[in-house]
Design a protein around this motif. Sequence first.
Motif, PDB file in Angstrom:
ATOM      1  N   LEU A   1      21.985 -32.968 -21.595  1.00 40.70           N
ATOM      2  CA  LEU A   1      20.725 -32.580 -20.986  1.00 40.70           C
ATOM      3  C   LEU A   1      19.929 -33.813 -20.568  1.00 40.70           C
ATOM      4  O   LEU A   1      19.341 -33.847 -19.469  1.00 40.70           O
ATOM      5  N   ALA A   2      19.916 -34.835 -21.421  1.00 43.16           N
ATOM      6  CA  ALA A   2      19.214 -36.073 -21.070  1.00 43.16           C
ATOM      7  C   ALA A   2      19.833 -36.717 -19.836  1.00 43.16           C
ATOM      8  O   ALA A   2      19.122 -37.268 -18.984  1.00 43.16           O
ATOM      9  N   THR A   3      21.164 -36.643 -19.721  1.00 42.36           N
ATOM     10  CA  THR A   3      21.833 -37.184 -18.544  1.00 42.36           C
ATOM     11  C   THR A   3      21.383 -36.458 -17.286  1.00 42.36           C
ATOM     12  O   THR A   3      21.108 -37.079 -16.251  1.00 42.36           O
ATOM     13  N   ILE A   4      21.313 -35.129 -17.351  1.00 41.16           N
ATOM     14  CA  ILE A   4      20.865 -34.346 -16.189  1.00 41.16           C
ATOM     15  C   ILE A   4      19.423 -34.696 -15.837  1.00 41.16           C
ATOM     16  O   ILE A   4      19.063 -34.824 -14.656  1.00 41.16           O
ATOM     17  N   GLU A   5      18.577 -34.869 -16.862  1.00 39.15           N
ATOM     18  CA  GLU A   5      17.177 -35.179 -16.611  1.00 39.15           C
ATOM     19  C   GLU A   5      17.018 -36.524 -15.900  1.00 39.15           C
ATOM     20  O   GLU A   5      16.286 -36.633 -14.904  1.00 39.15           O
ATOM     21  N   VAL A   6      17.704 -37.552 -16.401  1.00 38.56           N
ATOM     22  CA  VAL A   6      17.592 -38.876 -15.777  1.00 38.56           C
ATOM     23  C   VAL A   6      18.249 -38.874 -14.401  1.00 38.56           C
ATOM     24  O   VAL A   6      17.732 -39.467 -13.445  1.00 38.56           O
ATOM     25  N   LEU A   7      19.408 -38.191 -14.280  1.00 37.16           N
ATOM     26  CA  LEU A   7      20.092 -38.130 -12.990  1.00 37.16           C
ATOM     27  C   LEU A   7      19.224 -37.436 -11.946  1.00 37.16           C
ATOM     28  O   LEU A   7      19.228 -37.821 -10.767  1.00 37.16           O
ATOM     29  N   THR A   8      18.469 -36.424 -12.359  1.00 37.49           N
ATOM     30  CA  THR A   8      17.573 -35.740 -11.424  1.00 37.49           C
ATOM     31  C   THR A   8      16.538 -36.699 -10.858  1.00 37.49           C
ATOM     32  O   THR A   8      16.231 -36.673  -9.659  1.00 37.49           O
TER      33      THR A   8
END
Length: 607
Positions: A77-84
């Motif tokens: 989830l943190a990866t998706i947040e930063v990638l966004t």
Amino acid sequence: MSDLPVPLALEQIPPGTRAWQAADAERWRAAGPGRWADPLWPFLALLATAVWSIAEAPYPVCTTAIPCTTDWPGVSLATIEVLTLVLLRRHPALALPGLVVSVGGLLLDDAPDGSPGLLAASSVALLLAALYAAATLIHRLVCVRQQQLVALEAADGARAPLPGPAGTFRRGRGSFALASLLLAVSVFAVWQGERDASAFDERVSRATPATARVVESDDEGGTLTVRSEALGTHTVEVLFPEAHPVGSHLDLLVDGDWIRPAAEPYDTFGWELLLLVSSVPGLAFLVNGLVARRRAARLRAEPAPVLRVLLASRPNDARTWLHAADDRAAERPLLSFHTRYVFEEDHPEDDFDPDDLAEDEDDDFDEAGEAPRLREAVLYGSPHAGAELVLVSALEEDGPLTECTVSPARPAPLLRPETTSRRRPTADVVAALPLSREPLVWSADTGARIKGLGFLLMGVFVLASAWGDGFSWRWIVAGLALPWHLSAAATTLNWRVVADDKGLWLCGAWRVRHVPWDAVKAVSHVDDGIRVGIPDNELRLSPTGWSWLARRLGRRSTALDAAESLRVLVHHPELRPRTSAGHHGLPLGPYLAAAAVLWAGAQVFLR
């Protein structure tokens, strides 16, 4: 004003190709996104509210019944947040679903019972920031379509197949190579984390439960001192020492000399962090490569719209700037991009997308002020933000050449009238010089000091994070990074340039340099720094400001004004000051270094 454009041979212009006139180009520009939709603003809004939401979220509760173990879903989830956040600028269509997932995940994390904490102030702020970001993304997508339609209307139906060399040009290889390397590191991090977890689980299965009383808690060091009649006194590491006050009891797992809290049997934070820092850029490179290859393939699939335009190349700027066909003064750039020349026999494929690794470059003219070099060209493709384009341009030495974009097209900013040209006429600069010919002084402005405070805070963070119990790798990092941060902070906060009858005095981070007028060959403002050319060398005073912030505020940086004024004084000795300056500046670097040494010494003697 630039010289006449290098003409393009008529046989290189497809039949029926129309010139992209300034009037049509301004309609195209007007169809672009508004300033409120600049990706920077939703990025800052989401970043600030996400940090606030995370800071207010409750700490995870680790218990003996439900111990804290690996958290791969949380890292994902943190990866998706930063990638966004990364995708906001270049890929609005892909950022939208990531925005929904990341904001939903943060809101769910706010409430330990699993229901969204919508009443919390941080949650409301995050929702508002997400709605604003979504509005900007949708607006930008709509504007891309509108600009495509306006450009097609300007082309009046004229289309042509791409020139031969462009048909063999492919995009994405460099991005795919970097993505493969970084994602391989991500896979290794997951494998190693699971391997450590399995090893700990095996040891936990052999361990004996025990209970001890907490007699001392070290919140800074992350340790607890526990005591029991069976085990004696031991020090154990925990994630949250504040959750175990002195006098409370702690459940332990004991296997010989190995003693761990039952609620926190192992810690894979390092591998989870490695997964995060490798997967975000890896996925970003993968997305860039896939999108670039898809757009390039779509451009080559059928005859492309064609328009006659002007291209401009500027010194100290690797980008190519696109202008309307009748903008022969090169005053109103429309797009900028990096290009690569391609040839029939090379079958080339791009090796690297400069925008993949580079930070945002100045979307502005070359600040040194030289006139751009203009050349006629035919544009193949539909111009808009992120477009893949092919151009056939004219060069004096080599004749017509085909060039393909190797970075997404980026709209040039619509500057305020007083800043449309980065080089003011010499007469304006002369008029700004004092008639008394007193010494001239330029020093750090507000933008420079804001940037300098940022460097200083980063230096403080590096110094604070390096301190610990004994020598560690952090000392090496601090030793390498701290001098640069201190030097950059000292220069940006306190730079000073003085021009008097004896020459120039440049006050940097560590000393004041004197350059006699006879030794000054040129002065320019490049990359947020002042460069003074001297025989067989160059002196640099950098960084001296924040051009990006000055542009956002519609202002001119003090460093740019200094460079323009000094350039006039170099070529017009009669305008130079006729008196000497009494004060040439005091470098700030030694004082910052002394403060860092005193702080480190205090840590040694006061611990």
